[in-house]
Design an enzyme around this catalytic site. Sequence first.
Site, mmCIF file in Angstrom:
data_model
loop_
_atom_site.group_PDB
_atom_site.id
_atom_site.type_symbol
_atom_site.label_atom_id
_atom_site.label_comp_id
_atom_site.label_asym_id
_atom_site.label_seq_id
_atom_site.Cartn_x
_atom_site.Cartn_y
_atom_site.Cartn_z
ATOM 1 N N TYR A 29 10.300 0.070 8.399
ATOM 2 C CA TYR A 29 8.946 -0.395 8.741
ATOM 3 C C TYR A 29 8.313 0.549 9.763
ATOM 4 C CZ TYR A 29 5.299 -3.673 10.247
ATOM 5 O OH TYR A 29 4.101 -4.265 10.563
ATOM 6 N N GLU B 78 -6.485 -6.676 9.435
ATOM 7 C CA GLU B 78 -6.067 -6.246 8.100
ATOM 8 C C GLU B 78 -5.854 -7.497 7.224
ATOM 9 O OE1 GLU B 78 -2.956 -3.284 7.979
ATOM 10 O OE2 GLU B 78 -3.397 -2.837 5.870
ATOM 11 N N ASP C 266 -3.807 -8.732 5.201
ATOM 12 C CA ASP C 266 -2.594 -9.552 5.106
ATOM 13 C C ASP C 266 -2.525 -10.594 6.219
ATOM 14 O OD1 ASP C 266 -2.364 -7.160 6.573
ATOM 15 O OD2 ASP C 266 -0.187 -7.155 6.480
ATOM 16 N N HIS D 45 -1.979 -0.849 14.647
ATOM 17 C CA HIS D 45 -2.218 0.437 14.027
ATOM 18 C C HIS D 45 -3.639 0.558 13.479
ATOM 19 C CE1 HIS D 45 -1.568 -0.766 9.607
ATOM 20 N NE2 HIS D 45 -1.566 -1.881 10.312
ATOM 21 N N HIS E 3 0.809 -1.237 0.000
ATOM 22 C CA HIS E 3 0.000 0.000 0.000
ATOM 23 C C HIS E 3 0.841 1.286 0.000
ATOM 24 C CE1 HIS E 3 0.355 -0.121 4.379
ATOM 25 N NE2 HIS E 3 -0.511 -1.070 4.522
ATOM 26 N N HIS F 274 -5.354 -9.109 14.483
ATOM 27 C CA HIS F 274 -5.432 -7.911 13.630
ATOM 28 C C HIS F 274 -6.199 -8.274 12.371
ATOM 29 C CE1 HIS F 274 -4.460 -4.352 11.492
ATOM 30 N NE2 HIS F 274 -3.267 -4.673 11.033
ATOM 31 N N ASP G 63 1.439 -6.449 14.033
ATOM 32 C CA ASP G 63 2.336 -5.660 13.171
ATOM 33 C C ASP G 63 3.536 -5.057 13.911
ATOM 34 O OD1 ASP G 63 1.139 -6.020 10.713
ATOM 35 O OD2 ASP G 63 -0.171 -4.284 10.896
ATOM 36 N N HIS H 83 5.097 -9.812 10.703
ATOM 37 C CA HIS H 83 5.933 -9.697 9.496
ATOM 38 C C HIS H 83 7.401 -9.856 9.887
ATOM 39 C CE1 HIS H 83 2.680 -8.130 7.005
ATOM 40 N NE2 HIS H 83 2.396 -7.253 7.938
HETATM 41 FE FE1 FEO Z 1 -1.699 -3.911 9.552
HETATM 42 FE FE2 FEO Z 1 0.403 -6.328 8.498
HETATM 43 O O1 FEO Z 1 -1.212 -5.454 8.648
#
Ligand code: FEO
Length: 399
Positions: A194, A83, A85, A147, A27, A81, A166, A227
């Site tokens: 990051y 999101e 991903d 986040h 993104h 989370h 994250d 990640h």
């Molecule tokens: Fe906020 Fe890795 O997604």
Amino acid sequence: MSVFKPVKLTEHVYWVGAIDWTIRDFHGYTTKRGSTYNAYLILADKITLVDTVKAPFREELLARVSELVDPKRIDYIVSNHSEMDHSGCLREVIEEVRPEKVFASVMGCKALKEHFRIDRELIPVKDGDEISLGNLTLAFTETRMLHWPDSMFSYLKEEKLLFSQDAFGMHLATSERFIDEIDQSVVDYEAATYYANILLPYSQLIIGLLDKVEKAGIPIEIIAPDHGPVWRRDLGRILSLYRKWAEQKPTNKAVVLYQTMWHSTELMAQAIQEGLREGGTNVKMMTIGPFHRSDVAYEILDAGALVAGSSTLNNNMLPAMADVLTYLKGLKPKNLIGAAFGSYGWSGESAGQVQEHLSAMKVDLASEPVKAKYVPDDEVLKACYELGRAISARLGAMV
Ligand code: FEO
């Protein structure tokens, strides 16, 4: 034979995520070294999957789980989370595994329902709640807006392992699963990049969270983010780096960011750079194109000043400069001083527009915009040089 193997982290916890070797745009953030979507399997009495992966990687996740247990034996799923991903294949995984319970934060349950129209009960957990996995215990800490509103951490008490979603992550695809197996300079660069591109806007919340963890004296021996590799040694180092990045104390470093049409704005940038340098400031010259917006975010993370300039094109700043400034504005960097500059032919709006973006970022402006008509003459170049010296003097007085 499956090519997707799990990796053992502790007596009961395995990494069962996916490696995305090819992703280069997350993104808007350029991920030069790819990324991973981490999921973890806790082999407790109640077998528990913590997070899932991006939708196209579902089979990779389930293949790694299958090396340990039949996925249908998973009792609980925890979604830290929502999101995509980390939850993009959650609905399909729930349908395949049919777990007894699925846990998420209160906001997470809402977000997952809204994202995926999941047609089953999700169990909300609140800050401080614990669930028993039989022989092990999972405790939850809400980390709203770190986040997303739904974000939370899960903590496996008996193994002192924090699943940090994250936070403490990095976009880094590697064969190694532990930070201490990777070159330190790569780790430092990717962790900072990051932080700058994902977590910077939430720095105040991060300071509060670090204080809370410190005050509670929660023992943490492993940090398993969503990640990149897992932290298992010298956790104090990354915790103190997070505090430093979150505080963004003034430094004697300036970023001179510019985009130029016919080198006039570039000449101005060079004069500003000379003023800064001769004043004793470290300078990072960044012209857009060779440098991507996420490179600029990385350099801003430890900068004390941002001086930005653009030529005028059709009554506007150049489009790539608007791109980078809009991106930086969203990241809400703190404690910067700076100024705007730019060349023009007849209308000359760009420097004022750049200044508006700096003001919106709450950059403490050292001067009104410096402008040059067509090509900067000696007077303008001197003004640019003096601007650099003035900013350097102010930085020197602050650090
Ligand atoms: Fe906020 Fe890795 O997604």
